[in-house]
Design an enzyme around this catalytic site. Structure first.
Site, PDB file in Angstrom:
ATOM      1  N   LYS A 167      39.567  26.082  42.322  1.00 47.89           N
ATOM      2  CA  LYS A 167      38.499  27.099  42.316  1.00 47.89           C
ATOM      3  C   LYS A 167      37.389  26.694  43.286  1.00 47.89           C
ATOM      4  CE  LYS A 167      39.572  29.916  38.691  1.00 47.89           C
ATOM      5  NZ  LYS A 167      39.619  31.371  38.725  1.00 47.89           N
TER       6      LYS A 167
ATOM      7  N   TYR B 231      42.371  22.527  38.201  1.00 44.78           N
ATOM      8  CA  TYR B 231      41.854  23.900  38.046  1.00 44.78           C
ATOM      9  C   TYR B 231      40.499  24.020  38.765  1.00 44.78           C
ATOM     10  CZ  TYR B 231      39.590  27.718  35.318  1.00 44.78           C
ATOM     11  OH  TYR B 231      38.910  28.841  34.910  1.00 44.78           O
TER      12      TYR B 231
HETATM   13  P1  NAD Z   1      43.124  35.619  31.345  1.00 41.21           P
HETATM   14  O1  NAD Z   1      44.209  34.614  31.390  1.00 41.21           O
HETATM   15  O2  NAD Z   1      42.917  36.355  30.076  1.00 41.21           O
HETATM   16  O3  NAD Z   1      43.323  36.688  32.526  1.00 41.21           O
HETATM   17  C1  NAD Z   1      43.988  36.416  33.729  1.00 41.21           C
HETATM   18  C2  NAD Z   1      44.918  37.580  34.003  1.00 41.21           C
HETATM   19  O4  NAD Z   1      45.591  37.374  35.263  1.00 41.21           O
HETATM   20  C3  NAD Z   1      46.039  37.723  32.948  1.00 41.21           C
HETATM   21  O5  NAD Z   1      46.027  39.013  32.374  1.00 41.21           O
HETATM   22  C4  NAD Z   1      47.321  37.491  33.733  1.00 41.21           C
HETATM   23  O6  NAD Z   1      48.431  38.251  33.275  1.00 41.21           O
HETATM   24  C5  NAD Z   1      46.907  37.897  35.134  1.00 41.21           C
HETATM   25  N1  NAD Z   1      47.793  37.330  36.139  1.00 41.21           N
HETATM   26  C6  NAD Z   1      48.296  36.070  36.180  1.00 41.21           C
HETATM   27  N2  NAD Z   1      49.093  35.926  37.247  1.00 41.21           N
HETATM   28  C7  NAD Z   1      49.098  37.105  37.900  1.00 41.21           C
HETATM   29  C8  NAD Z   1      49.722  37.568  39.085  1.00 41.21           C
HETATM   30  N3  NAD Z   1      50.507  36.756  39.800  1.00 41.21           N
HETATM   31  N4  NAD Z   1      49.493  38.845  39.489  1.00 41.21           N
HETATM   32  C9  NAD Z   1      48.707  39.685  38.760  1.00 41.21           C
HETATM   33  N5  NAD Z   1      48.071  39.286  37.621  1.00 41.21           N
HETATM   34  C10 NAD Z   1      48.268  38.018  37.205  1.00 41.21           C
HETATM   35  O7  NAD Z   1      41.773  34.885  31.777  1.00 41.21           O
HETATM   36  P2  NAD Z   1      40.244  35.358  31.595  1.00 41.21           P
HETATM   37  O8  NAD Z   1      39.629  34.551  30.543  1.00 41.21           O
HETATM   38  O9  NAD Z   1      40.174  36.825  31.540  1.00 41.21           O
HETATM   39  O10 NAD Z   1      39.645  34.837  32.980  1.00 41.21           O
HETATM   40  C11 NAD Z   1      39.575  35.679  34.126  1.00 41.21           C
HETATM   41  C12 NAD Z   1      39.020  34.867  35.304  1.00 41.21           C
HETATM   42  O11 NAD Z   1      37.764  34.275  34.963  1.00 41.21           O
HETATM   43  C13 NAD Z   1      39.925  33.710  35.731  1.00 41.21           C
HETATM   44  O12 NAD Z   1      39.852  33.585  37.126  1.00 41.21           O
HETATM   45  C14 NAD Z   1      39.313  32.484  35.064  1.00 41.21           C
HETATM   46  O13 NAD Z   1      39.602  31.296  35.763  1.00 41.21           O
HETATM   47  C15 NAD Z   1      37.840  32.843  35.119  1.00 41.21           C
HETATM   48  N6  NAD Z   1      37.066  32.194  34.032  1.00 41.21           N
HETATM   49  C16 NAD Z   1      37.066  32.683  32.761  1.00 41.21           C
HETATM   50  C17 NAD Z   1      36.276  32.091  31.785  1.00 41.21           C
HETATM   51  C18 NAD Z   1      36.129  32.632  30.388  1.00 41.21           C
HETATM   52  O14 NAD Z   1      35.131  32.322  29.733  1.00 41.21           O
HETATM   53  N7  NAD Z   1      37.056  33.446  29.896  1.00 41.21           N
HETATM   54  C19 NAD Z   1      35.527  30.971  32.111  1.00 41.21           C
HETATM   55  C20 NAD Z   1      35.587  30.457  33.390  1.00 41.21           C
HETATM   56  C21 NAD Z   1      36.353  31.078  34.350  1.00 41.21           C
HETATM   57  C1  UGA Z   2      38.016  26.751  29.293  1.00 43.86           C
HETATM   58  C2  UGA Z   2      38.926  26.957  30.518  1.00 43.86           C
HETATM   59  O1  UGA Z   2      38.899  25.890  31.371  1.00 43.86           O
HETATM   60  C3  UGA Z   2      38.597  28.137  31.336  1.00 43.86           C
HETATM   61  O2  UGA Z   2      39.073  29.291  30.768  1.00 43.86           O
HETATM   62  C4  UGA Z   2      37.178  28.335  31.592  1.00 43.86           C
HETATM   63  O3  UGA Z   2      36.892  27.785  32.840  1.00 43.86           O
HETATM   64  C5  UGA Z   2      36.288  27.779  30.500  1.00 43.86           C
HETATM   65  O4  UGA Z   2      37.006  27.624  29.288  1.00 43.86           O
HETATM   66  C6  UGA Z   2      35.207  28.714  30.082  1.00 43.86           C
HETATM   67  O5  UGA Z   2      35.480  29.503  29.136  1.00 43.86           O
HETATM   68  O6  UGA Z   2      34.144  28.677  30.631  1.00 43.86           O
HETATM   69  P1  UGA Z   2      37.125  24.750  27.828  1.00 43.86           P
HETATM   70  O7  UGA Z   2      35.793  25.210  27.349  1.00 43.86           O
HETATM   71  O8  UGA Z   2      37.278  23.271  27.969  1.00 43.86           O
HETATM   72  O9  UGA Z   2      37.500  25.411  29.221  1.00 43.86           O
HETATM   73  O10 UGA Z   2      38.293  25.294  26.879  1.00 43.86           O
HETATM   74  P2  UGA Z   2      38.475  25.394  25.317  1.00 43.86           P
HETATM   75  O11 UGA Z   2      39.930  25.363  25.012  1.00 43.86           O
HETATM   76  O12 UGA Z   2      37.754  26.555  24.778  1.00 43.86           O
HETATM   77  O13 UGA Z   2      37.866  24.024  24.774  1.00 43.86           O
HETATM   78  C7  UGA Z   2      36.508  23.824  24.453  1.00 43.86           C
HETATM   79  C8  UGA Z   2      36.355  22.467  23.800  1.00 43.86           C
HETATM   80  O14 UGA Z   2      37.025  22.476  22.532  1.00 43.86           O
HETATM   81  C9  UGA Z   2      36.938  21.272  24.558  1.00 43.86           C
HETATM   82  O15 UGA Z   2      36.118  20.180  24.324  1.00 43.86           O
HETATM   83  C10 UGA Z   2      38.284  21.048  23.903  1.00 43.86           C
HETATM   84  O16 UGA Z   2      38.734  19.714  24.015  1.00 43.86           O
HETATM   85  C11 UGA Z   2      37.962  21.394  22.462  1.00 43.86           C
HETATM   86  N1  UGA Z   2      39.069  21.880  21.591  1.00 43.86           N
HETATM   87  C12 UGA Z   2      39.963  22.814  22.039  1.00 43.86           C
HETATM   88  C13 UGA Z   2      39.135  21.410  20.274  1.00 43.86           C
HETATM   89  O17 UGA Z   2      38.339  20.545  19.853  1.00 43.86           O
HETATM   90  N2  UGA Z   2      40.088  21.905  19.442  1.00 43.86           N
HETATM   91  C14 UGA Z   2      40.993  22.848  19.847  1.00 43.86           C
HETATM   92  O18 UGA Z   2      41.831  23.264  19.003  1.00 43.86           O
HETATM   93  C15 UGA Z   2      40.917  23.315  21.183  1.00 43.86           C
END
Ligand code: NAD
Ligand code: UGA
Length: 365
Positions: free
Chosen positions: A168, A164
């Protein structure tokens, strides 16, 4: 401006769409393949949202037209769930790099500015953890991570968790190369653990699955089907950012009022909001007992430890610690996160509890 949001139906996308619609300054065109989270915006009375069910992998011609017609493209599409990095690594690479590159090419063709979502996972593990693995000692605190200075350290290829971050990272490098060689206009966002309304889903409501940690812990609190499971003892650290703060920063990058976002990578995070996952579990249990517990709720869940391999499968390796250096967002955008750790956790828990109580009321009616 006409803002094209790809992946608008996901957690970040929906919250960003809501904010842009509320501001009412820009036209929003939203694309996704799942409508569940964005339905309330599509079907709102007098909705000004243009929504299209399109797959960026398959509906290239339609997406191409939308890019041509937009002023700016925000690409959120990705697999963003760690369990899938280990389970389906090739799909992660394919969507997060290959399919996203099609959007880059479309933006390049029509000379459109692109805001690309990356991740804090590109930083990988801390230098201290890497030193430890080599049997060396590191006295320096390797955090916070700085966008343009910190090296990116990842584990071996067999540990598929890193696919992943690698996909990215490669996308980021390609964008920066295009900017350098032909002035391609882009900004990259590296989110650091955003939480808030509409993050993921509860496994007990969706027939299983392995969402991010917050949803697992809420599931344990609301349904009591499983204990809270701490992967490898819950020793890893995370620093949580409330989605509204994050969205505020995103809007500043989209609008680029100071004209200084081009070619920039931005960390979005809240450095002060750090805790271990074990601490998160206890804090969520305490907050639930204090603010949300009602008669009929399951008892306070047990908190147990589980190995990474048992929880995710072979090939899991964790990021030990990640704190954002947000100097760039502060100085270039004048942005400051407002939510402290307790309010981030409380507000997100409240969302889940309110939704759950609504479902209980409907089921009981
Ligand atoms: P999410 O999974 O909720 O959203 C991703 C969306 O993309 C989904 O709604 C999914 O249906 C859509 N999607 C997947 N395949 C598709 C396709 N082929 N065509 C059109 N749409 C499609 O994830 P999120 O948490 O909202 O994250 C959004 C972005 O931010 C991602 O790129 C993720 O890697 C990045 N990101 C998020 C976090 C976080 O804290 N949530 C942290 C680090 C990075
Ligand atoms: C996730 C994803 O990689 C991405 O969506 C994004 O890049 C990132 O979050 C983000 O939000 O910035 P991570 O934080 O590792 O990464 O994902 P979580 O599932 O939220 O896990 C956080 C921590 O909790 C990890 O250490 C994981 O091992 C732990 N975990 C997870 C538990 O201890 N128990 C659980 O039930 C699930």
């Amino acid at each position: 401006m006409k803002v094209l949001l790809l992946g608008a139906g996901g957690f970040i996308g929906v919250n960003l769409t809501e904010r842009l619609l509320r501001d009412g300054v820009h036209d929003v065109v939203a694309v996704d393949i799942q409508e569940e989270k964005i339905d309330h915006l599509i079907n709102a009375p007098d909705s000004k949202l243009t929504y299209l069910h399109l797959d960026i992998s398959k509906d290239e011609a339609e997406v191409d037209k939308l890019v041509a017609d937009a002023d700016i493209v925000v690409d959120l599409v990705a697999v963003a769930n760690p369990s899938l990095y280990v389970e389906s690594p090739f799909e992660v690479y394919d969507l997060n790099y290959t399919q996203n590159m099609k959007v880059v090419e479309q933006c390049r063709k029509y000379k459109k500015r692109l805001i690309q979502f990356s991740t804090c996972e590109v930083y990988g593990i801390t230098a201290a953890k890497a030193a430890e693995q080599f049997g060396l000692s590191s006295k320096e605190n390797p955090c916070p991570f700085s966008e343009d200075e910190t090296p990116l350290i990842m584990g071996p290829v067999k540990n598929h968790r890193w696919i992943y971050a690698c996909a990215k990272q490669l996308l980021e490098r390609v964008l920066d190369a295009l900017w350098k060689t032909e002035g391609f206009q882009f900004s990259v966002i590296r989110p650091f653990n955003f939480v808030g309304p509409r993050i993921d889903y509860l496994p007990s409501e969706s027939g299983g699955g392995n969402p991010r940690v917050f949803s697992h812990f809420m599931d344990a609190l609301l349904y009591g089907n499983k204990p809270m499971q701490l992967v490898d003892g819950g020793e890893a650290f995370r620093a949580y950012t409330y989605i509204d703060d994050a969205v505020d920063c995103m809007v500043r990058i989209i609008e680029d009022k100071n004209n200084n976002c081009e070619g920039q990578i931005f960390n979005i995070g809240t450095p002060e909001n750090e805790l271990t996952i074990a601490e998160l579990a206890t804090k969520m249990c305490d907050m639930f007992d204090e603010h949300f517990r009602q008669e009929g709720d399951p008892p306070r869940p047990e908190i147990v430890s589980i190995s990474g391999e048992e929880f995710y499968g072979k090939g899991y390796e964790d990021c030990d610690r990640r704190i954002a250096d947000i100097t760039k967002a502060r100085t270039l955008l004048g942005w400051e996160p407002e939510h402290d750790l307790d309010s981030v956790i409380f507000n997100t828990m409240k969302y889940f509890v309110d939704e759950h109580r609504k479902k209980q009321a409907t089921a009981g009616a």
